[in-house]
Design an enzyme around this catalytic site. Structure first.
Site, mmCIF file in Angstrom:
data_model
loop_
_atom_site.group_PDB
_atom_site.id
_atom_site.type_symbol
_atom_site.label_atom_id
_atom_site.label_comp_id
_atom_site.label_asym_id
_atom_site.label_seq_id
_atom_site.Cartn_x
_atom_site.Cartn_y
_atom_site.Cartn_z
ATOM 1 C CE LYS A 123 -4.456 -0.722 2.209
ATOM 2 N NZ LYS A 123 -5.228 -0.339 3.396
HETATM 3 C C1 E4P Z 1 -8.504 0.167 3.583
HETATM 4 O O1 E4P Z 1 -7.828 -0.768 3.981
HETATM 5 C C2 E4P Z 1 -8.445 1.435 4.363
HETATM 6 O O2 E4P Z 1 -7.129 1.601 4.904
HETATM 7 C C3 E4P Z 1 -9.451 1.446 5.485
HETATM 8 O O3 E4P Z 1 -10.668 0.877 5.057
HETATM 9 C C4 E4P Z 1 -9.643 2.863 5.975
HETATM 10 O O4 E4P Z 1 -10.683 2.873 6.916
HETATM 11 P P1 E4P Z 1 -10.911 4.178 7.824
HETATM 12 O O5 E4P Z 1 -11.428 5.285 6.928
HETATM 13 O O6 E4P Z 1 -11.936 3.740 8.843
HETATM 14 O O7 E4P Z 1 -9.566 4.534 8.439
#
Ligand code: E4P
Length: 226
Positions: A89
């Site tokens: 990522k």
């Molecule tokens: C995907 O893996 C994202 O990092 C995650 O869904 C983000 O969620 P959040 O907006 O609750 O931090």
């Protein structure tokens, strides 16, 4: 791979839902992993290798923990070597809007053959640019987009249309789930993947009225002569 991914670093939750055959991958991020660390004695590398091996060949996303150019490339190659089903990522830009991230994304995908999940995106336009850079996955934070006044379903629909029309390889991951209806709504809007925290999966599966139906069936089963 398309379908529901589990948005967690909790190995027990992953074991639970993976054993049901209902997940098609796992995503993590530094906030998710810091929650695991708060539970006590987390060995970051050990846990992520354990998750990768548990769900292999399903994909596991591990997020870089730096936005320093050289360190990002080093970490990406290091993490990707931990297991074949790991993708990396990378946020679409840095905390100050640093756009070199797209250069790294392009190099990782096209030179280092490291699969990238470009993350921390709010709009279809951001995801489209990340898809043009060659991302394997483009992650739109649907819940946060809604909170900011965007229509996440419309953003996902627009993005899917662009990716399909221009024959781009990227798969859309919709994340940042805030309610159970997000999951089916975002798939219906064109997301290839919705990454869902375990607590929302449980809410999707268990319905209070289903409990009543099951109790009725079991009660009447007792009356039957076997
Ligand atoms: C995907 O893996 C994202 O990092 C995650 O869904 C983000 O969620 P959040 O907006 O609750 O931090």
């Amino acid at each position: 791979m398309t379908g529901i991914f589990l948005d967690t670093g909790d190995i027990e939750q992953i074991k639970k839902y993976h054993s049901m055959g209902i997940i098609r991958g796992v995503t993590t991020n530094p906030t998710i992993m810091s929650r695991e660390q708060n539970k006590g004695n987390l060995n970051f590398k050990k846990r992520l290798i354990e998750i990768a091996n548990l769900i292999n060949p399903l994909p596991l996303s591990i997020e870089l923990m730096t936005n320093e150019y050289t360190e990002m490339k080093k970490q990406a190659v290091e993490f990707s070597k931990w297991a074949k089903n790991i993708n990396i990522k990378v946020t679409i830009h840095g905390p100050g809007g640093e756009m070199d991230n797209l250069k790294i994304i392009n190099e990782l995908e096209n030179k280092s053959k490291v699969r990238v999940n470009v993350t921390a995106m709010i709009t279809a336009q951001q995801c489209f640019v990340a898809a043009m850079a060659g991302a394997t996955y483009v992650s739109i934070f649907g819940g946060r987009a809604n909170d900011l006044g965007y229509d996440s379903k419309a953003e996902i629909k627009k993005l899917r249309s662009l990716i399909d029309t221009m024959n781009l390889k990227s798969k859309i991951i919709a994340g940042s789930v805030r309610e159970t209806s997000n999951v089916t709504d975002w798939f219906h809007s064109g997301a290839h993947i919705v990454t869902c925290p375990p607590q929302f999966l449980e809410k999707i599966i268990i319905h209070p009225h289903t409990k009543e139906i099951v109790k009725q069936f079991l009660k009447d089963s007792l009356k039957l002569k076997k």
